[in-house]
Design a protein around this motif. Structure first.
Motif, PDB file in Angstrom:
ATOM      1  N   GLU A  77      83.525 -34.337 -57.063  1.00 29.59           N
ATOM      2  CA  GLU A  77      83.023 -33.591 -58.147  1.00 29.59           C
ATOM      3  C   GLU A  77      81.976 -32.400 -58.076  1.00 29.59           C
ATOM      4  N   VAL A  78      82.596 -31.342 -58.757  1.00 29.58           N
ATOM      5  CA  VAL A  78      81.327 -30.111 -58.874  1.00 29.58           C
ATOM      6  C   VAL A  78      80.716 -30.024 -60.070  1.00 29.58           C
ATOM      7  N   LYS A  79      79.504 -29.961 -60.232  1.00 31.91           N
ATOM      8  CA  LYS A  79      78.602 -29.865 -61.207  1.00 31.91           C
ATOM      9  C   LYS A  79      77.910 -28.362 -60.986  1.00 31.91           C
ATOM     10  N   THR A  80      78.632 -27.305 -61.456  1.00 31.16           N
ATOM     11  CA  THR A  80      77.911 -25.927 -61.210  1.00 31.16           C
ATOM     12  C   THR A  80      76.551 -25.731 -62.081  1.00 31.16           C
ATOM     13  N   GLU A  81      76.473 -26.742 -62.985  1.00 31.23           N
ATOM     14  CA  GLU A  81      75.438 -26.324 -63.879  1.00 31.23           C
ATOM     15  C   GLU A  81      74.134 -26.590 -62.965  1.00 31.23           C
ATOM     16  N   ASN A  82      74.170 -27.121 -62.038  1.00 30.94           N
ATOM     17  CA  ASN A  82      72.900 -27.550 -61.025  1.00 30.94           C
ATOM     18  C   ASN A  82      72.712 -26.419 -60.192  1.00 30.94           C
ATOM     19  N   TYR A  83      73.571 -25.517 -60.004  1.00 30.34           N
ATOM     20  CA  TYR A  83      73.315 -24.597 -58.753  1.00 30.34           C
ATOM     21  C   TYR A  83      72.215 -23.817 -58.781  1.00 30.34           C
ATOM     22  N   ASP A  84      71.797 -23.054 -59.992  1.00 29.17           N
ATOM     23  CA  ASP A  84      70.390 -22.287 -60.007  1.00 29.17           C
ATOM     24  C   ASP A  84      69.516 -23.324 -59.725  1.00 29.17           C
ATOM     25  N   PHE A  85      69.369 -24.375 -60.249  1.00 30.93           N
ATOM     26  CA  PHE A  85      68.093 -25.372 -60.098  1.00 30.93           C
ATOM     27  C   PHE A  85      68.052 -25.755 -58.829  1.00 30.93           C
ATOM     28  N   ILE A  86      69.035 -26.081 -57.971  1.00 36.99           N
ATOM     29  CA  ILE A  86      68.883 -26.276 -56.614  1.00 36.99           C
ATOM     30  C   ILE A  86      68.787 -25.248 -55.816  1.00 36.99           C
ATOM     31  N   SER A  87      69.268 -24.059 -56.171  1.00 40.42           N
ATOM     32  CA  SER A  87      68.827 -22.686 -55.432  1.00 40.42           C
ATOM     33  C   SER A  87      67.421 -22.310 -55.359  1.00 40.42           C
ATOM     34  N   LYS A  88      66.815 -22.772 -56.587  1.00 36.57           N
ATOM     35  CA  LYS A  88      65.335 -22.400 -56.796  1.00 36.57           C
ATOM     36  C   LYS A  88      64.358 -23.475 -56.111  1.00 36.57           C
ATOM     37  N   LEU A  89      64.985 -24.609 -55.732  1.00 34.75           N
ATOM     38  CA  LEU A  89      63.963 -25.571 -55.119  1.00 34.75           C
ATOM     39  C   LEU A  89      63.296 -25.080 -54.055  1.00 34.75           C
ATOM     40  N   LYS A  90      61.720 -25.116 -54.029  1.00 34.70           N
ATOM     41  CA  LYS A  90      61.051 -24.785 -52.852  1.00 34.70           C
ATOM     42  C   LYS A  90      61.147 -25.809 -51.714  1.00 34.70           C
ATOM     43  N   ILE A 123      74.382 -32.238 -54.235  1.00 38.41           N
ATOM     44  CA  ILE A 123      74.312 -31.415 -52.856  1.00 38.41           C
ATOM     45  C   ILE A 123      74.764 -29.830 -53.096  1.00 38.41           C
ATOM     46  N   SER A 124      73.821 -28.999 -52.942  1.00 35.41           N
ATOM     47  CA  SER A 124      74.064 -27.754 -53.221  1.00 35.41           C
ATOM     48  C   SER A 124      75.517 -27.026 -52.852  1.00 35.41           C
ATOM     49  N   ASP A 125      75.850 -27.430 -51.702  1.00 32.08           N
ATOM     50  CA  ASP A 125      77.441 -27.008 -51.481  1.00 32.08           C
ATOM     51  C   ASP A 125      78.013 -27.764 -50.145  1.00 32.08           C
ATOM     52  N   SER A 141      80.733 -44.644 -50.895  1.00 28.73           N
ATOM     53  CA  SER A 141      80.624 -46.032 -51.270  1.00 28.73           C
ATOM     54  C   SER A 141      79.373 -46.364 -51.876  1.00 28.73           C
ATOM     55  N   ASN A 142      78.255 -45.572 -51.270  1.00 21.23           N
ATOM     56  CA  ASN A 142      77.067 -45.986 -51.627  1.00 21.23           C
ATOM     57  C   ASN A 142      76.240 -45.313 -52.860  1.00 21.23           C
ATOM     58  N   PHE A 143      76.932 -43.837 -53.108  1.00 23.43           N
ATOM     59  CA  PHE A 143      76.156 -43.124 -54.147  1.00 23.43           C
ATOM     60  C   PHE A 143      77.357 -42.445 -54.896  1.00 23.43           C
ATOM     61  N   LYS A 144      77.140 -41.974 -55.892  1.00 23.84           N
ATOM     62  CA  LYS A 144      77.940 -40.866 -56.678  1.00 23.84           C
ATOM     63  C   LYS A 144      77.516 -39.735 -56.139  1.00 23.84           C
ATOM     64  N   VAL A 145      78.305 -38.674 -55.486  1.00 23.30           N
ATOM     65  CA  VAL A 145      78.044 -37.547 -54.918  1.00 23.30           C
ATOM     66  C   VAL A 145      78.739 -36.304 -55.768  1.00 23.30           C
ATOM     67  N   PHE A 146      78.042 -35.227 -55.784  1.00 21.53           N
ATOM     68  CA  PHE A 146      78.398 -34.080 -56.572  1.00 21.53           C
ATOM     69  C   PHE A 146      78.182 -32.875 -55.766  1.00 21.53           C
ATOM     70  N   PHE A 147      78.664 -31.894 -55.808  1.00 20.60           N
ATOM     71  CA  PHE A 147      78.241 -30.508 -55.237  1.00 20.60           C
ATOM     72  C   PHE A 147      77.838 -29.582 -56.380  1.00 20.60           C
ATOM     73  N   ALA A 148      77.083 -28.649 -56.285  1.00 18.76           N
ATOM     74  CA  ALA A 148      76.579 -27.815 -57.197  1.00 18.76           C
ATOM     75  C   ALA A 148      77.365 -26.316 -57.059  1.00 18.76           C
ATOM     76  N   SER A 149      78.190 -26.242 -56.065  1.00 18.46           N
ATOM     77  CA  SER A 149      79.049 -24.966 -56.015  1.00 18.46           C
ATOM     78  C   SER A 149      80.466 -25.373 -55.672  1.00 18.46           C
ATOM     79  N   ASN A 150      81.457 -24.593 -56.083  1.00 17.95           N
ATOM     80  CA  ASN A 150      82.762 -24.841 -56.083  1.00 17.95           C
ATOM     81  C   ASN A 150      83.281 -24.776 -54.670  1.00 17.95           C
TER      82      ASN A 150
END
Length: 182
Positions: A77-90, A123-125, A141-150
């Motif tokens: 699954e992709v959650k693009t709403e997280n893209y900008d947040f992850i991109s700006k992580l220091k 994960i960013s992408d 099997s251990n985590f629910k995983v998402f990507f922030a980019s298509n």
């Protein structure tokens, strides 16, 4: 209808996005040679691409594993709403409650260090996944995983050498084979 084409070398990975953003009024962009790693696909948000393989008897198992991994990643699954947040992580990652936001590479070493309270990974992408097919299955099997980019994989270009095409294809189900271009 005139088609405008611009040929440009990015020089470095950090300037790839800048080069693409400067391509105005271009109908198609064909990239060959100057972009030779999958990591560079992540520089283009919502890009579409083909994954190219040089297939031979010595790497058939590795190619099979890579394709199966990509097929599994495509279903994540992709959650693009997280893209900008992850991109700006220091930092490489940030943990908030039961969620880990990952900007950098996802390796087995990093997975081993994830605190027990974390249940979700964003994960960013897909290019940040440095796992094989079985390792990624275990992660799911251990985590629910998402990507922030298509992840817009159009298919696989298979260049095969010293190998029977049918011997390669028999490893896959027909739905995957439909994505092969020879």
């Amino acid at each position: 209808n005139d088609i405008k084409i611009r040929l440009a070398s990015s020089g470095t990975n950090s300037t790839i996005s800048e080069v693409i953003n400067n391509l105005k009024n271009v109908d198609y962009i064909l990239i060959d040679g100057s972009f030779d790693r999958i990591t560079q696909v992540s520089a283009f948000r919502d890009s579409f691409f083909y994954y190219v393989f040089k297939l031979s008897p010595s790497n058939i198992d590795d190619i099979y594993d890579r394709i199966m991994l990509l097929e599994l990643i495509k279903k994540t699954e992709v959650k693009t709403e997280n893209y900008d947040f992850i991109s700006k992580l220091k930092d490489d990652f940030l943990i908030y409650n039961d969620m880990l936001y990952l900007k950098g590479a996802l390796t087995n070493l990093k997975i081993e260090k994830i605190p027990k309270n974390v249940k979700k990974l964003i994960i960013s992408d897909f290019t940040k996944v440095f796992l094989n097919f079985k390792e990624y299955q275990k992660l799911l099997s251990n985590f629910k995983v998402f990507f922030a980019s298509n992840f817009n994989l159009l298919g696989y270009v298979i260049n095969y050498y010293d190998l029977n095409r049918k011997d390669f294809e028999k490893r896959f189900n027909p739905e995957i084979i439909k994505n092969f271009i020879y």
